[in-house]
Design a protein around this motif. Structure first.
Motif, PDB file in Angstrom:
ATOM      1  N   ARG A   1     -21.051 -88.790 -27.127  1.00 35.11           N
ATOM      2  CA  ARG A   1     -22.614 -89.280 -26.822  1.00 35.11           C
ATOM      3  C   ARG A   1     -22.359 -90.442 -25.870  1.00 35.11           C
ATOM      4  NH1 ARG A   1     -26.409 -90.022 -31.710  1.00 35.11           N
ATOM      5  NH2 ARG A   1     -27.554 -90.673 -29.879  1.00 35.11           N
TER       6      ARG A   1
ATOM      7  N   ARG B   1     -21.354 -98.576 -28.938  1.00 32.23           N
ATOM      8  CA  ARG B   1     -21.389 -97.292 -28.342  1.00 32.23           C
ATOM      9  C   ARG B   1     -19.901 -97.150 -27.396  1.00 32.23           C
ATOM     10  NH1 ARG B   1     -26.791 -98.128 -26.504  1.00 32.23           N
ATOM     11  NH2 ARG B   1     -26.053 -99.221 -24.714  1.00 32.23           N
TER      12      ARG B   1
ATOM     13  N   ASN C   1     -16.423 -90.064 -29.962  1.00 32.55           N
ATOM     14  CA  ASN C   1     -17.654 -89.466 -29.803  1.00 32.55           C
ATOM     15  C   ASN C   1     -18.002 -89.102 -28.556  1.00 32.55           C
ATOM     16  OD1 ASN C   1     -21.095 -90.300 -29.807  1.00 32.55           O
ATOM     17  ND2 ASN C   1     -20.266 -89.202 -31.859  1.00 32.55           N
TER      18      ASN C   1
ATOM     19  N   HIS D   1     -19.667 -94.324 -34.311  1.00 28.10           N
ATOM     20  CA  HIS D   1     -19.823 -92.704 -34.771  1.00 28.10           C
ATOM     21  C   HIS D   1     -18.382 -92.311 -34.409  1.00 28.10           C
ATOM     22  CE1 HIS D   1     -24.107 -92.376 -35.272  1.00 28.10           C
ATOM     23  NE2 HIS D   1     -24.285 -93.358 -34.418  1.00 28.10           N
ATOM     24  N   ASP D   2     -18.002 -91.551 -35.042  1.00 28.42           N
ATOM     25  CA  ASP D   2     -16.599 -90.890 -34.737  1.00 28.42           C
ATOM     26  C   ASP D   2     -16.876 -89.600 -34.026  1.00 28.42           C
ATOM     27  OD1 ASP D   2     -17.459 -88.655 -36.614  1.00 28.42           O
ATOM     28  OD2 ASP D   2     -16.130 -89.148 -38.196  1.00 28.42           O
ATOM     29  N   HIS D   3     -15.745 -88.674 -33.811  1.00 28.12           N
ATOM     30  CA  HIS D   3     -15.862 -87.579 -33.082  1.00 28.12           C
ATOM     31  C   HIS D   3     -16.803 -86.410 -33.520  1.00 28.12           C
ATOM     32  CE1 HIS D   3     -12.988 -86.284 -36.261  1.00 28.12           C
ATOM     33  NE2 HIS D   3     -13.049 -85.265 -35.730  1.00 28.12           N
ATOM     34  N   THR D   4     -16.952 -86.576 -34.994  1.00 28.63           N
ATOM     35  CA  THR D   4     -17.962 -85.535 -35.395  1.00 28.63           C
ATOM     36  C   THR D   4     -19.506 -86.001 -35.371  1.00 28.63           C
ATOM     37  OG1 THR D   4     -17.812 -86.468 -37.767  1.00 28.63           O
ATOM     38  CG2 THR D   4     -16.289 -84.766 -37.159  1.00 28.63           C
ATOM     39  N   GLY D   5     -19.720 -87.233 -34.966  1.00 26.08           N
ATOM     40  CA  GLY D   5     -21.089 -87.877 -34.990  1.00 26.08           C
ATOM     41  C   GLY D   5     -21.446 -88.439 -36.029  1.00 26.08           C
TER      42      GLY D   5
ATOM     43  N   SER E   1     -17.263 -96.394 -30.239  1.00 23.27           N
ATOM     44  CA  SER E   1     -17.710 -94.610 -30.737  1.00 23.27           C
ATOM     45  C   SER E   1     -16.972 -94.014 -29.651  1.00 23.27           C
ATOM     46  CB  SER E   1     -19.187 -94.529 -30.790  1.00 23.27           C
ATOM     47  OG  SER E   1     -19.847 -95.218 -31.675  1.00 23.27           O
ATOM     48  N   ARG E   2     -17.028 -94.201 -28.222  1.00 19.20           N
ATOM     49  CA  ARG E   2     -16.149 -93.498 -27.462  1.00 19.20           C
ATOM     50  C   ARG E   2     -14.904 -93.518 -27.523  1.00 19.20           C
ATOM     51  NH1 ARG E   2     -20.303 -95.638 -23.964  1.00 19.20           N
ATOM     52  NH2 ARG E   2     -18.773 -97.131 -23.293  1.00 19.20           N
TER      53      ARG E   2
END
Length: 254
Positions: free
Chosen positions: A253, A243, A251, A210-214, A246-247
């Motif tokens: 989360r 994950r 992202n 996931h990117d910074h927008t989710g 994604s971080r």
């Protein structure tokens, strides 16, 4: 077009097409099944006269987009690879992902793939492999169907509704109904486990990045021999790698 001729990639360019459009048509004649092409083949696949193809090819060779092999035929040149590597969507993602892909590869000792969605296909932007691992056809820069690969299912499950609907409409029932249920499961579990039989039986375990927008911006997977490993055993490490990437992509989360 004769019975032995390959299908042409699009219509014959009108005589008034700009030179850039014609040059791109020459480059588009190359694909995974046609990596080396001679002048006659390029003329046939582009629908342009050989004289026109010869002029375009000469310019493309001069710039480095094409290279001539020892038989007088042509292959894609390294200059194109240099330019393609600058694409921000793949370059930034690959730079962030590579350390985690290497960790995943070290743990699994299997093929590790990183792919993004490009229109209605998955595009492979990185692959790490181990000598002696199961045979797969996937190559960096190659395209894969969204509905028929682990990374493709993850990307399709996270895509916009119109993208999913287009894929479902293309399949038609009952395959579309099966795919719809599978996508719902991928969305719910956050992981896809997919088996395929060709060229040899393999299983892939894929998870979304996931990117910074989710939004789902990529998918990472491990490909293992179908009959020699329990693919579910890789779910936790694949999720962890996804994950972590994604971080790195911003992202928030956990």
């Amino acid at each position: 077009m004769g019975p032995g001729d390959p299908p042409r990639r699009g219509r014959r360019p009108p005589s008034g097409d700009p030179v850039v459009t014609r040059a791109l048509s020459v480059l588009a004649a190359f694909d995974s099944g046609h990596r080396v092409l001679g002048p006659a083949e390029l003329s046939r696949r582009t629908g342009m006269p050989r004289s026109t193809v010869a002029r375009l090819v000469a310019r493309l060779v001069e710039w480095g987009a094409l290279e001539r092999d020892g038989t007088g035929r042509y292959v894609v040149g390294l200059r194109l690879f240099e330019v393609a590597s600058l694409a921000p969507r793949s370059h930034g993602l690959r730079e962030v992902a590579l350390p985690y892909l290497e960790d995943l590869h070290e743990v699994s000792r299997q093929h590790v793939l990183l792919a993004v969605r490009d229109g209605g296909e998955a595009l492979l932007v990185e692959r790490l492999s181990t000598h002696g691992a199961v045979e797969i056809d996937y190559r960096v820069g190659g395209r894969m169907p969204l509905h028929d690969t682990g990374v493709g299912l993850v990307l399709l499950a996270g895509a916009e509704a119109d993208v999913r609907d287009e894929q479902l409409d293309r399949l038609g029932p009952p395959a579309a109904d099966t795919l719809r249920l599978r996508l719902a499961q991928v969305h719910r579990l956050g992981v896809a486990v997919f088996d395929r039989d060709r060229p040899v039986p393999v299983s892939s375990v894929a998870a979304p990045v996931h990117d910074h927008t989710g939004a789902v911006t990529a998918a990472v997977s491990v490909v293992v021999p179908a009959r020699e490993a329990n693919p579910q055993a890789y779910e936790q490490v694949v999720r962890a790698a996804a994950r972590a990437i994604s971080r790195g992509m911003g992202n928030p989360r956990p």
